[in-house]
Enzyme design. Structure first.
Site, PDB file in Angstrom:
ATOM      1  N   ASP A 169       0.841  -1.200   0.000  1.00 42.43           N
ATOM      2  CA  ASP A 169       0.000   0.000   0.000  1.00 42.43           C
ATOM      3  C   ASP A 169       0.878   1.253   0.000  1.00 42.43           C
ATOM      4  O   ASP A 169       0.641   2.209  -0.745  1.00 42.43           O
ATOM      5  CB  ASP A 169      -0.900  -0.023   1.233  1.00 42.43           C
ATOM      6  CG  ASP A 169      -2.120   0.887   1.108  1.00 42.43           C
ATOM      7  OD1 ASP A 169      -2.464   1.295  -0.018  1.00 42.43           O
ATOM      8  OD2 ASP A 169      -2.724   1.184   2.149  1.00 42.43           O
ATOM      9  N   HIS A 264      -4.315   2.924  -7.209  1.00 40.67           N
ATOM     10  CA  HIS A 264      -5.490   2.537  -6.418  1.00 40.67           C
ATOM     11  C   HIS A 264      -6.724   2.329  -7.294  1.00 40.67           C
ATOM     12  O   HIS A 264      -7.572   1.485  -6.987  1.00 40.67           O
ATOM     13  CB  HIS A 264      -5.761   3.581  -5.330  1.00 40.67           C
ATOM     14  CG  HIS A 264      -5.016   3.301  -4.063  1.00 40.67           C
ATOM     15  ND1 HIS A 264      -3.681   3.601  -3.895  1.00 40.67           N
ATOM     16  CD2 HIS A 264      -5.412   2.704  -2.891  1.00 40.67           C
ATOM     17  CE1 HIS A 264      -3.295   3.237  -2.682  1.00 40.67           C
ATOM     18  NE2 HIS A 264      -4.313   2.682  -2.058  1.00 40.67           N
ATOM     19  N   HIS A 267      -6.345  -1.072  -8.671  1.00 42.18           N
ATOM     20  CA  HIS A 267      -6.724  -1.994  -7.592  1.00 42.18           C
ATOM     21  C   HIS A 267      -8.231  -2.163  -7.541  1.00 42.18           C
ATOM     22  O   HIS A 267      -8.751  -3.281  -7.451  1.00 42.18           O
ATOM     23  CB  HIS A 267      -6.222  -1.469  -6.245  1.00 42.18           C
ATOM     24  CG  HIS A 267      -6.950  -2.051  -5.067  1.00 42.18           C
ATOM     25  ND1 HIS A 267      -8.186  -1.559  -4.645  1.00 42.18           N
ATOM     26  CD2 HIS A 267      -6.655  -3.075  -4.236  1.00 42.18           C
ATOM     27  CE1 HIS A 267      -8.600  -2.275  -3.610  1.00 42.18           C
ATOM     28  NE2 HIS A 267      -7.686  -3.190  -3.340  1.00 42.18           N
ATOM     29  N   HIS A 281      -5.514  -5.800   0.415  1.00 40.20           N
ATOM     30  CA  HIS A 281      -5.537  -4.517  -0.300  1.00 40.20           C
ATOM     31  C   HIS A 281      -4.148  -4.132  -0.813  1.00 40.20           C
ATOM     32  O   HIS A 281      -3.964  -3.857  -2.003  1.00 40.20           O
ATOM     33  CB  HIS A 281      -6.066  -3.437   0.654  1.00 40.20           C
ATOM     34  CG  HIS A 281      -5.963  -2.049   0.131  1.00 40.20           C
ATOM     35  ND1 HIS A 281      -6.888  -1.496  -0.735  1.00 40.20           N
ATOM     36  CD2 HIS A 281      -5.037  -1.071   0.362  1.00 40.20           C
ATOM     37  CE1 HIS A 281      -6.542  -0.254  -1.022  1.00 40.20           C
ATOM     38  NE2 HIS A 281      -5.428   0.030  -0.373  1.00 40.20           N
TER      39      HIS A 281
END
Length: 379
Positions: A169, A264, A267, A281
């Site tokens: 992340d 992101h 993602h 995540h």
């Protein structure tokens, strides 16, 4: 030009730091609503009992049901009101932390993460789910937590996969902040805290946020592998401390005040593929970062540096690493379309975005990374 920077009021990190939790509760009053999964609460029960006795405060256990839903938030708020709690504590992982944010509504909130898997603890936002666990909505509050208290001894005893996911992340932080700065895009720090009425213009990121995002990346490269080794041994070292700060504080401030980009958004697109559902995540964001670098045609040396880091600490680099052994063109386009919906952060990139280009970047990133990984393994 309007700029914005947002951060928690206090960030405190150290070994056995939960023993000082009562001190921070005491600054609000004598009782705190404790929101945490029973397993997480039990892991630190001795420390909670010790700090409550030392500082003369009371923890009101809430029986958190595990889902940050509107119904659960309402139930927890009713307990806090009935018991006259003076502050709210979110202890554990993401959903307990988000539930505490929703209960506190930006007031008298203490966050105590027990893992370092994401950069959520410092932020002023939360994710709401239905009672069944499906996504509901995002929530934003008027300010970040009052205190973020990180006990590195607790985190050292959590599974290493959480720490590595947090590095995934954090890996995106600099590259997304860099892209957002280049495009002068609005950052999360300027998202609505109530009504937008009266704001003259959305805010862009500050130089401070970009500097923190860059430090985030530099620290990952310097200490990531050493921190993983410490975590594998359940030990706290200086490198481990540095990566905890990187995963939680530097990445948290970097993403919220520096902005998000393609990593992101990609993602989010990947989440439609069932194979990815068993991955964390940060693991999926790591691949999203590689895809963003391909999308923006980053220098080969930079791309290889990121790939080397991911392979060294055990982060995914290709689709197979996140449970996608094969993908049809139709599925690929669905992923890219979801990544490109109007509200996604991919539109903070400093150039026009098309679905076909994003689909191409995902496939190219998968192939480049797969071949690079195979060459490394063959040596």
């Amino acid at each position: 030009m309007r700029k914005a920077f947002i951060s928690p009021t206090k960030y405190v990190q150290g070994e056995n730091e939960i023993l000082n939790l009562g001190y921070f509760v005491q600054s609000f009053g004598t009782s705190a609503l404790l929101i945490g999964h029973p397993d997480d609460v039990n892991r630190v029960k001795d420390k909670l009992d010790a700090t409550a006795e030392k500082f003369g405060i009371t923890f009101v256990e809430s029986g958190f049901k595990g889902e940050c839903s509107r119904q659960e938030v309402a139930r927890l708020q009713a307990i806090a009101e009935e018991k006259g709690c003076h502050c709210t504590i979110g202890l554990g992982g993401g959903k307990a932390i988000d539930a505490a944010k929703c209960v506190a509504q930006g007031e008298a909130l203490i966050i105590v993460p027990t893992i370092a898997a994401t950069d959520a603890p410092t932020s002023h936002s939360a994710v709401l789910y239905t009672p069944e666990g499906a996504f509901d909505d995002y929530a934003y509050f008027k300010q970040s937590p009052s205190v973020v208290l990180v006990d590195t001894t607790v985190i050292a005893n959590a599974p290493t996969r959480f720490l590595v996911s947090g590095m995934g992340d954090a890996l995106s932080t600099y590259f997304e902040a860099r892209a957002t700065a280049a495009s002068y895009s609005r950052v999360n720090a300027s998202l609505p805290m109530g009504s937008r009425e009266g704001l003259t213009a959305p805010a862009v990121g500050t130089n401070a946020a970009l500097a923190l995002a860059k430090l985030c990346y530099e620290t990952l490269l310097k200490d990531g592998a050493k921190a993983k080794a410490a975590s594998d041994s359940n030990m706290v070292t200086q490198a481990f401390e540095n990566i905890i700060e990187t995963n939680i504080l530097l990445s948290g401030l970097g993403f919220e005040s520096g902005g998000l980009g393609a990593a992101h958004a990609i993602h989010d697109g990947l989440t439609i593929l069932e194979g990815t559902h068993h991955f964390f995540h940060g693991e999926k964001v790591a691949f999203g970062t590689i895809a963003q670098l391909v999308l923006e045609n980053a220098p080969t040396e930079e791309l290889h540096e990121v790939l080397d880091f991911c392979l060294e600490v055990g982060l995914p680099v290709c689709l197979a690493d996140i449970g996608v052994d094969s993908i049809t063109r139709e599925e690929l386009l669905q992923v890219a379309e979801k990544a490109c919906i109007p509200e996604e952060s991919i539109h903070s990139m400093p150039f026009p975005i098309t679905v076909d280009e994003v689909a191409g970047a995902i496939i190219a990133a998968d192939r480049i990374a797969s071949e690079y990984k195979a060459r490394r393994e063959a040596k």
